[in-house]
Design a protein around this motif. Structure first.
Motif, PDB file in Angstrom:
ATOM      1  N   LYS A  59      58.471  46.064  42.161  1.00 16.79           N
ATOM      2  CA  LYS A  59      59.694  45.944  42.962  1.00 16.79           C
ATOM      3  C   LYS A  59      60.601  44.819  42.464  1.00 16.79           C
ATOM      4  N   THR A  60      60.003  43.708  42.006  1.00 17.05           N
ATOM      5  CA  THR A  60      60.824  42.590  41.544  1.00 17.05           C
ATOM      6  C   THR A  60      61.681  42.981  40.348  1.00 17.05           C
ATOM      7  N   TYR A  61      61.112  43.731  39.419  1.00 16.45           N
ATOM      8  CA  TYR A  61      61.872  44.179  38.255  1.00 16.45           C
ATOM      9  C   TYR A  61      62.946  45.182  38.666  1.00 16.45           C
ATOM     10  N   LYS A  62      62.573  46.138  39.491  1.00 12.50           N
ATOM     11  CA  LYS A  62      63.532  47.183  39.872  1.00 12.50           C
ATOM     12  C   LYS A  62      64.703  46.616  40.669  1.00 12.50           C
ATOM     13  N   ARG A  63      64.452  45.530  41.399  1.00 11.31           N
ATOM     14  CA  ARG A  63      65.548  44.886  42.122  1.00 11.31           C
ATOM     15  C   ARG A  63      66.595  44.344  41.143  1.00 11.31           C
ATOM     16  N   ILE A  64      66.132  43.782  40.035  1.00 16.66           N
ATOM     17  CA  ILE A  64      67.059  43.282  38.998  1.00 16.66           C
ATOM     18  C   ILE A  64      67.816  44.438  38.358  1.00 16.66           C
ATOM     19  N   PHE A  65      67.085  45.510  38.005  1.00 13.92           N
ATOM     20  CA  PHE A  65      67.734  46.663  37.379  1.00 13.92           C
ATOM     21  C   PHE A  65      68.800  47.255  38.309  1.00 13.92           C
ATOM     22  N   ASP A  66      68.477  47.348  39.580  1.00 14.67           N
ATOM     23  CA  ASP A  66      69.415  47.938  40.549  1.00 14.67           C
ATOM     24  C   ASP A  66      70.640  47.049  40.754  1.00 14.67           C
ATOM     25  N   TYR A  67      70.452  45.727  40.628  1.00 16.17           N
ATOM     26  CA  TYR A  67      71.567  44.793  40.832  1.00 16.17           C
ATOM     27  C   TYR A  67      72.559  44.860  39.674  1.00 16.17           C
ATOM     28  N   PHE A  68      72.061  45.210  38.481  1.00 19.36           N
ATOM     29  CA  PHE A  68      72.917  45.336  37.296  1.00 19.36           C
ATOM     30  C   PHE A  68      72.805  46.761  36.750  1.00 19.36           C
ATOM     31  N   PRO A  69      73.341  47.748  37.462  1.00 20.27           N
ATOM     32  CA  PRO A  69      73.108  49.156  37.104  1.00 20.27           C
ATOM     33  C   PRO A  69      73.728  49.592  35.777  1.00 20.27           C
ATOM     34  N   VAL A  70      74.715  48.856  35.304  1.00 19.77           N
ATOM     35  CA  VAL A  70      75.393  49.248  34.060  1.00 19.77           C
ATOM     36  C   VAL A  70      74.639  48.742  32.829  1.00 19.77           C
TER      37      VAL A  70
END
Length: 453
Positions: A112-123
């Motif tokens: 979840k910690t990684y996916k939160r970063i990916f979702d915050y910077f979707p581009v």
């Protein structure tokens, strides 16, 4: 320092993948193959164009290590930030807005910690690097990555002097029958405690003295308490050792690694703390006291001593029979982004040749050897016995219909069970034949369990 040809190939593969429209890409390359340099070169090219790179790692020791490599390689650090994933997650609003997110040990990317970063910077493009793209759950990586770039094989790296050759020894010190899996798929802490409660830690020291005396060693055990007992036993025997764990303060951990690298400490004992990413080129020996069902953990830990140095011979002392589950570190593996069946790596998990343990020197060698290449022990009597057993098996060809039905029923029952629960050679033989295991698999498994002599 120049890029190696296989590192150039990985970078070209990444560029071609992006040119073909892939946005998020995982790059696989074995432990010790120089992933940090490969990542540094990619980051250097990106930052030269004044594009931002956010690099996330999962342990604090790696932040300084990666940053040092990047600076030496010429990465423009005005456009690159390196954080522990937990730190990055807490300060998303304060981070540079990245065009690229680099992920070290990318087999953790679904957390979840990684996916939160990916979702915050979707581009942003996500570029993940790992030696072991596999998870215990069997879940694949398509949720994050579009493509997978495969690096060189471990056996090729050894042959071409990019990794140190190794000798593998195994002396099982634990009660394998006590091991139980948790919901995650690996063994529970309590079952590992139960399996190892009768370990005589003096046996660990004796194996080190006999097989790897005076070499720098990292010991992986299953609990903080067991690590402390191992370190205490080494020190009692006048072999300098220190125990470190997740609760050890940052300064003590830093000093322990410094003392290990400089030779003040001969043996570093830990519970999974130094499994991934830690670069210790002069570590020659790994001692495994932590049983696992994780192929990723097995490879990361067993190969920690295989960083290349001229004339170096690595030694792996597996005292919990992990090799019976996974084969040897340099066996070929099929890496993929796709889902796998749960626990795909159990009972071998590779396409490598059949192997066995020499009863004389405890070296793990090819099952086809009639003589141990390490100590010269002869297996001729054993081969004659196997030949007799096979002849006896061939004589049992006149099974009647009832016997056939009973055997089929037994096969179906065994296929529903975990092979680690089998208590007889016959059960292993039936299971091995029904599942298409290689000839000799049942005997080697039975040997590891102490069911045959």
């Amino acid at each position: 320092m120049q890029l190696r040809d296989y590192q150039k190939k990985l970078i070209n593969g990444l560029r071609n993948s992006m040119a073909n429209g892939h946005k998020n890409i995982m790059v696989q390359s074995p432990a010790g193959s120089g992933k940090s340099i490969t990542m540094a070169e990619i980051a250097k090219r990106i930052t030269q164009h004044e594009m931002n790179v956010l690099f996330v790692v999962h342990r604090r020791e790696l932040v300084k290590q990666i940053k040092s490599t990047f600076v030496k390689w010429g990465v423009n650090m005005n456009f690159c930030e390196i954080y522990m994933v937990q730190t990055a997650t807490r300060k998303l609003e304060k981070l540079i807005k990245p065009e690229y997110i680099f992920v070290d040990e990318a087999h953790h990317s679904l957390a979840k910690t990684y996916k939160r970063i990916f979702d915050y910077f979707p581009v942003a493009h996500v570029i993940g690097f790992t030696a072991t793209p596999i998870r215990l759950s069997g879940k694949g990586f398509r949720e994050v990555y579009d493509d997978l770039i495969i690096g060189p094989k471990i056996s090729w790296l050894i042959k071409n002097h990019y990794l140190a050759p190794y000798t593998y020894y195994s002396v099982n010190l634990i009660d394998q029958k006590q091991l139980k899996r948790s919901s995650t798929g690996d063994y529970t802490r309590q079952s590992m405690e139960n399996a190892g409660k009768n370990i005589i830690y003096g046996d660990v020291i004796n194996a080190y003295k006999k097989l790897a005396n005076n070499s720098k060693a990292i010991v992986y055990s299953y609990s903080v308490q067991s690590c402390k007992q191992v370190a205490e036993e080494f020190n009692k025997n006048h072999i300098s050792a220190q125990e470190v764990d997740g609760k050890t303060d940052k300064d003590t951990r830093k000093k322990a690694m410094h003392d290990f690298r400089t030779g003040k400490i001969k043996v570093l004992v830990n519970a999974e703390l130094y499994g991934e990413g830690v670069d210790v080129p002069d570590c020659q020996t790994v001692i495994m006291l932590r049983p696992t069902q994780s192929l990723s953990l097995f490879i990361q830990q067993s190969m920690r001593c295989m960083r290349y140095k001229p004339s170096k011979k690595s030694i792996i002392i597996d005292q919990v029979a992990n090799y019976t589950r996974f084969g040897l570190p340099d066996f070929d593996r099929d890496w993929t982004l796709e889902d796998r069946s749960k626990h795909p790596q159990r009972e071998g998990g590779s396409d490598g040749p059949a192997i066995k343990t020499c009863p004389e020197c405890f070296g793990v060698i090819l099952a086809s050897c009639h003589e141990c290449p390490l100590c010269g022990h002869s297996f001729e009597a054993e081969f004659r016995k196997l030949a007799q057993d096979r002849r006896a098996e061939l004589e049992k060809i006149n099974l009647n219909a009832k016997e056939l039905r009973e055997r089929k029923k037994k096969e179906q029952e065994l296929l529903l069970r975990d092979p680690s629960t089998f208590t007889t050679f016959k059960e292993l033989a039936i299971y091995g034949k029904a599942t298409g295991k290689k000839p000799g698999w049942a005997w080697h498994m039975a040997k590891a369990k102490g069911l045959v002599k």
